[in-house]
Design an enzyme around this catalytic site. Structure first.
Site, short mmCIF file in Angstrom:
data_model
loop_
_atom_site.label_atom_id
_atom_site.label_comp_id
_atom_site.label_asym_id
_atom_site.label_seq_id
_atom_site.Cartn_x
_atom_site.Cartn_y
_atom_site.Cartn_z
N LYS A 33 2.60 11.46 6.79
CA LYS A 33 1.75 11.26 7.97
C LYS A 33 2.27 12.00 9.18
CE LYS A 33 -0.41 7.00 6.34
NZ LYS A 33 -1.64 7.66 5.85
N PHE B 241 0.86 -1.18 0.00
CA PHE B 241 0.00 0.00 0.00
C PHE B 241 0.89 1.23 0.00
CE2 PHE B 241 -2.40 3.54 1.64
CZ PHE B 241 -3.55 3.46 0.88
N ASP C 131 9.54 2.95 1.80
CA ASP C 131 8.35 3.74 2.10
C ASP C 131 8.09 3.68 3.59
OD1 ASP C 131 5.83 4.77 2.51
OD2 ASP C 131 4.92 3.83 0.77
#
Length: 414
Positions: A270, A156, A241
């Site tokens: 984030k 993801f 990531d």
């Protein structure tokens, strides 16, 4: 911890609507691209949130790690307030007085050279893909438009059209083609398959050190070191990531730190915005990010002074090591609590720092159903595939609050 500070209500025509009224209003006026739990949050502080009726909940999701430092951390709020009184946006047409410090501090924290500031996690991944391809053509000598990137199944990395092109999740892909070429998907945690996929066209390997959306899947010890050694030996970039896994979540600054691995490229997001503004970044060495030239990539809001001020304050918090230590120490409490529930409704779990994927016995309900039961106990979590739920509380949570959430999970599974 005390309840969130209550603020005076706004007395506009829509201020007094109930949770149910607001949910119904969303159903008719918002695109249905999310299926949130039926709670309407109005106030928050630390690890606690409060809905419009005043019911309190312990937030065990932390905005998918965007709220690593809790809701409205006072140092981050203060940094945002100071900057709001000075300057919020110039675009990159001009310099601003906060961006240089942010880039210097983030590069120092990660041990890399240069920063490409963006806004969202997906933007950071898209940017890393562009940079890797440019590097492949200009530095490695890959033939024009032939660069490939190796990725892992069940990944993801975002929901843009390029990224869903290499997703193995049917929900993310179906109905959104045609898909971008240039990606090779191999099983996660499989070095042999990764090596077989690499050839003279390969620009990079792009993986999550821990796969979050897939259920907090943690690779075997040595996998990340193996990826680093393989990519170095074959002359391709290693892109990690760390948008969910980074910035303290796993008990270290970065998840790759657990194996003392230094990737060529990091994507961050984030928590970098402190739960206040969207901030993301590609961080890499000079010979990688140096391939970009004026006009080849950009973002109107990327690197804006408000984001840079908040991002700098986030880096300052991480420099102390306090949040990494808390995640490591309380992660042991979380792991022990989940171990105690094994065979008592929990059929499997994976935990690294304050981040866990918990597989519930399907006979007891889906992940969604378990999440709704926990909501009834004042605990907010989110399901993922099947009967799996994710736990990722703010790193400011106390031992007692963590144990409260574990007791609630035991209750709803009993």
């Amino acid at each position: 911890m005390t309840a969130p500070t209550r603020t005076a209500p706004h007395h506009g025509s829509r201020s007094a609507r109930s949770s149910q009224e607001l949910i119904r209003a969303e159903e008719s006026s918002l695109a249905h691209n999310y299926h949130p739990l039926p709670v309407v949050v109005a106030r928050a502080e630390g690890v606690w949130v409060e809905d419009v009726e005043g019911r309190r909940y312990l937030d065990m999701l932390a905005g998918y790690s965007a709220l690593n430092f809790g809701h409205r951390h006072p140092e981050l709020i203060a940094a945002a307030h100071r900057q709001l009184d000075e300057l919020t946006l110039t675009s990159r047409a001009f310099h601003n007085d906060k961006l240089a410090g942010f880039a210097e501090d983030l590069a120092e924290l990660t041990g890399l050279d240069m920063v490409l500031p963006m806004n969202t996690g997906a933007e950071a991944v898209e940017s890393a893909i562009k940079v890797a391809r440019k590097w492949a053509y200009e530095v490695k000598g890959v033939a024009r438009d032939q660069a490939t990137i190796v990725v892992a199944a069940d990944n993801f990395h975002g929901r843009t059209t390029t990224i869903v092109s290499f997703s193995s999740d049917p929900t993310a892909r179906e109905g959104f083609g045609p898909f971008a070429p240039g990606f090779r998907v191999v099983p996660y945690n499989d070095l042999a398959a990764m090596e077989a996929a690499i050839d003279e066209t390969t620009a990079a390997v792009l993986i999550e050190p821990i796969q979050g959306e897939a259920g907090v899947l943690i690779p075997d010890d040595g996998y990340l070191r193996g990826v680093r050694e393989l990519t170095r030996r074959t002359g391709v970039l290693f892109i990690a990531d760390e948008i969910q896994s980074g910035l303290g979540r796993t008990g270290t600054t970065l998840a790759v730190d657990h194996e003392s691995v230094r990737p060529d490229v990091l994507t961050l997001g984030k928590a970098l915005g402190g739960g206040i503004v969207p901030v993301s970044a590609v961080v890499a060495d000079r010979e990688v990010l140096g391939v970009l030239r004026p006009g080849e990539h950009g973002s109107t809001f990327g690197g804006n002074p408000l984001s840079a001020a908040v991002g700098t304050a986030v880096v300052d918090l991480l420099r102390t090591g306090e949040f990494q230590r808390r995640a490591a120490e309380l992660g042991e409490v979380l792991k022990d609590g989940l171990a105690a529930l094994s065979g008592k409704g929990v059929v499997g779990y994976r935990c690294r720092g304050l981040w866990a994927g918990v597989d519930v016995d399907p006979a007891l309900g889906t992940g969604r159903e378990v999440s709704e039961r926990l909501m009834g106990e004042g605990i907010l979590v989110k399901d993922t595939h099947g009967s799996t739920i994710r736990l990722a509380p703010p790193l400011t949570i106390t031992r007692e609050e963590l144990q409260t959430s574990l007791a609630a999970l035991e209750k709803v599974l009993g």
